[in-house]
Design an enzyme around this catalytic site. Structure first.
Site, PDB file in Angstrom:
ATOM      1  N   ARG A 104       0.878  -1.181   0.000  1.00  8.46           N
ATOM      2  CA  ARG A 104       0.000   0.000   0.000  1.00  8.46           C
ATOM      3  C   ARG A 104       0.910   1.223   0.000  1.00  8.46           C
ATOM      4  NH1 ARG A 104      -5.346   1.455   3.497  1.00  8.46           N
ATOM      5  NH2 ARG A 104      -6.147   0.059   1.897  1.00  8.46           N
ATOM      6  N   HIS A 131      -7.396   0.650  -6.487  1.00  8.48           N
ATOM      7  CA  HIS A 131      -7.659  -0.197  -5.310  1.00  8.48           C
ATOM      8  C   HIS A 131      -8.364  -1.474  -5.802  1.00  8.48           C
ATOM      9  CE1 HIS A 131      -7.853  -1.308  -1.252  1.00  8.48           C
ATOM     10  NE2 HIS A 131      -8.753  -0.476  -0.771  1.00  8.48           N
ATOM     11  N   GLN A 134     -10.270  -4.016  -3.386  1.00  7.67           N
ATOM     12  CA  GLN A 134     -11.563  -3.551  -2.901  1.00  7.67           C
ATOM     13  C   GLN A 134     -12.658  -3.844  -3.930  1.00  7.67           C
ATOM     14  OE1 GLN A 134     -12.404  -1.715   0.197  1.00  7.67           O
ATOM     15  NE2 GLN A 134     -14.407  -2.396  -0.554  1.00  7.67           N
ATOM     16  N   ASP A 222     -17.335   7.024  -1.517  1.00  4.86           N
ATOM     17  CA  ASP A 222     -16.038   6.907  -0.842  1.00  4.86           C
ATOM     18  C   ASP A 222     -15.740   8.286  -0.248  1.00  4.86           C
ATOM     19  OD1 ASP A 222     -13.434   6.237  -0.063  1.00  4.86           O
ATOM     20  OD2 ASP A 222     -12.596   6.289  -2.092  1.00  4.86           O
ATOM     21  N   CYS A 262     -16.603   1.733   0.544  1.00  3.81           N
ATOM     22  CA  CYS A 262     -15.423   0.909   0.806  1.00  3.81           C
ATOM     23  C   CYS A 262     -14.950   1.043   2.257  1.00  3.81           C
ATOM     24  CB  CYS A 262     -14.306   1.267  -0.164  1.00  3.81           C
ATOM     25  SG  CYS A 262     -13.914   3.029  -0.186  1.00  3.81           S
ATOM     26  N   ARG A 290     -13.603  -8.606   1.783  1.00  2.23           N
ATOM     27  CA  ARG A 290     -12.191  -8.327   1.534  1.00  2.23           C
ATOM     28  C   ARG A 290     -11.364  -9.565   1.861  1.00  2.23           C
ATOM     29  NH1 ARG A 290     -10.428  -3.135   1.565  1.00  2.23           N
ATOM     30  NH2 ARG A 290      -8.568  -4.111   0.679  1.00  2.23           N
TER      31      ARG A 290
HETATM   32  N1   CP Z   1     -11.388  -0.058   2.394  1.00  5.22           N
HETATM   33  C1   CP Z   1     -10.117  -0.118   2.804  1.00  5.22           C
HETATM   34  O1   CP Z   1      -9.188  -0.340   2.014  1.00  5.22           O
HETATM   35  O2   CP Z   1      -9.962   0.043   4.133  1.00  5.22           O
HETATM   36  P1   CP Z   1      -8.566   0.268   4.902  1.00  5.22           P
HETATM   37  O3   CP Z   1      -8.006   1.581   4.399  1.00  5.22           O
HETATM   38  O4   CP Z   1      -8.911   0.310   6.355  1.00  5.22           O
HETATM   39  O5   CP Z   1      -7.651  -0.859   4.565  1.00  5.22           O
HETATM   40  N1  NVA Z   2     -10.011   6.704  -1.712  1.00  6.72           N
HETATM   41  C1  NVA Z   2      -9.680   6.265  -0.379  1.00  6.72           C
HETATM   42  C2  NVA Z   2      -9.940   4.810  -0.241  1.00  6.72           C
HETATM   43  C3  NVA Z   2      -9.740   4.267   1.143  1.00  6.72           C
HETATM   44  C4  NVA Z   2      -9.988   2.791   1.232  1.00  6.72           C
HETATM   45  C5  NVA Z   2      -8.225   6.583  -0.088  1.00  6.72           C
HETATM   46  O1  NVA Z   2      -7.379   6.392  -0.965  1.00  6.72           O
HETATM   47  O2  NVA Z   2      -7.937   7.042   1.024  1.00  6.72           O
END
Ligand code: CP
Ligand code: NVA
Length: 327
Positions: A104, A131, A134, A222, A262, A290
């Site tokens: 990440r 992502h 997700q 989101d 999400c 997930r």
């Molecule tokens: N939806 C999602 O990716 O959650 P986190 O940022 O908590 O991993």
């Molecule tokens: N768009 C958001 C998604 C979080 C799961 C971010 O990147 O923070």
């Protein structure tokens, strides 16, 4: 064919997309019945996380553990991708010890560089651009609630962000219609959008929430401010004020529409407390899936679909789609 990665959905076939979702459903059934197979016994995964996470980190770590493997978490203080060490060098260390590298990070080019240099599969656990894990869990959730993906009208209300980019790519694989309602200036990346359109995706981008949501099977939202954009937070609150998923907006969709998020959610901003807590909202089903969707991704990348689970399920996936061979 060399090892596969899951950085985004580029290059993923419909057969592979469906194969991952079928495997995810089968793994979920098995887990719930207490009949899980240790399909990844002895395998190890590095979790390199430069941004916070509840769901992604927990479900990857738990998922590989349930499959008989193990995960080690490496946070920003340990790794320093691009500051302490180049992404390429980091990958060339990790691939000597681990069978999978899950990342990440911020700029997508960081994970792309790691995947290029890693001899083991790299999984995108969220970048500024995509992502994909997700969206796989979301598609599993939609199949559970709607029985199919094909032909659905999926409407995203909010920012043309990483979530939207993964939906745009998914729309080029599966024939659902994807509509984004966003304010001017917050449209998705034009290259990603145009590529999806060229690949035959049914996509509409509009500034009108009403027009977008009319007849929707699913309304998705989101956060307005993604991780890394915190300095823009006030400007974004102002820009997105009219893009809140509230009960008036939900009333414009089909009666049996599901509401998706999400998570994490900012109640009172992109979604109201009332809608998030309503029976139509499937956000916690998405979160649950997930675990299962990512277990399927890990099994696919390391073993292909030719697992005992896949065989019994009658998955007829070409051996060429197997993802684990090293360079
Ligand atoms: N939806 C999602 O990716 O959650 P986190 O940022 O908590 O991993
Ligand atoms: N768009 C958001 C998604 C979080 C799961 C971010 O990147 O923070």
């Amino acid at each position: 064919m060399g090892k596969r990665n899951l950085l985004n959905f580029d290059g993923l076939s419909r057969r592979e997309f469906d194969g991952i979702l079928q495997l995810a459903a089968e793994l979920k059934r098995k887990q719930k019945r207490g009949m899980a197979h240790p399909l990844l016994a002895g395998k190890a995964m590095a979790l390199v996380f430069e941004k916070p996470s509840l769901r992604t980190r927990s479900t990857f770590a738990l998922g590989i553990t349930q499959l008989g493997g193990t995960a080690i978490y490496l946070g920003p203080a340990e790794v320093g991708l691009g500051s302490r060490e180049t992404p390429a060098d980091c990958a060339r260390n990790l691939d000597r010890w681990f069978d999978l590298i899950t990342v990440r990070t911020f700029a997508h080019k960081i994970i792309a560089e790691m995947a290029e240099y890693s001899s083991v599969p790299v999984i995108n656990a969220l970048t500024d651009s995509y992502h994909p894990c997700q969206v796989l869990a979301d598609c599993q959730t939609l199949i559970e609630h709607k029985g199919k993906l094909d032909g659905l009208k999926i409407v995203f209300v909010g920012d043309g962000n990483n979530m939207v980019h993964s939906w745009l790519e998914a729309a080029a694989i599966v024939p659902f219609s994807f509509v984004l309602a966003c304010p001017k200036g917050y449209e998705p990346d034009a290259t990603i959008l145009n590529k999806a359109l060229t690949n035959g995706a049914k996509i509409t981008v509009t500034n009108s929430v009403e027009e977008a949501v009319s007849g929707a099977d699913a309304i998705y939202t989101d956060v307005w401010t993604s991780m890394g954009q915190e300095k823009e937070s006030q400007a974004r609150i102002n820009a997105f004020r009219a893009y809140q998923v509230n009960s008036q907006v939900v009333a414009l969709a089909k009666k049996d529409a599901v509401v998706m998020h999400c998570l994490p959610a900012h109640r009172g901003e992109e979604i109201t407390h009332e809608v998030l807590e309503s029976p139509q909202c499937v956000a916690f089903d998405q979160a649950e899936n997930r675990l299962h969707a990512q277990k399927a991704v890990m099994v696919w990348l390391l073993q292909g679909f030719a697992t005992t689970v896949g065989k019994r399920k009658g998955l007829r996936i070409k051996t060429g789609s197997r993802g684990s061979r090293k360079k």
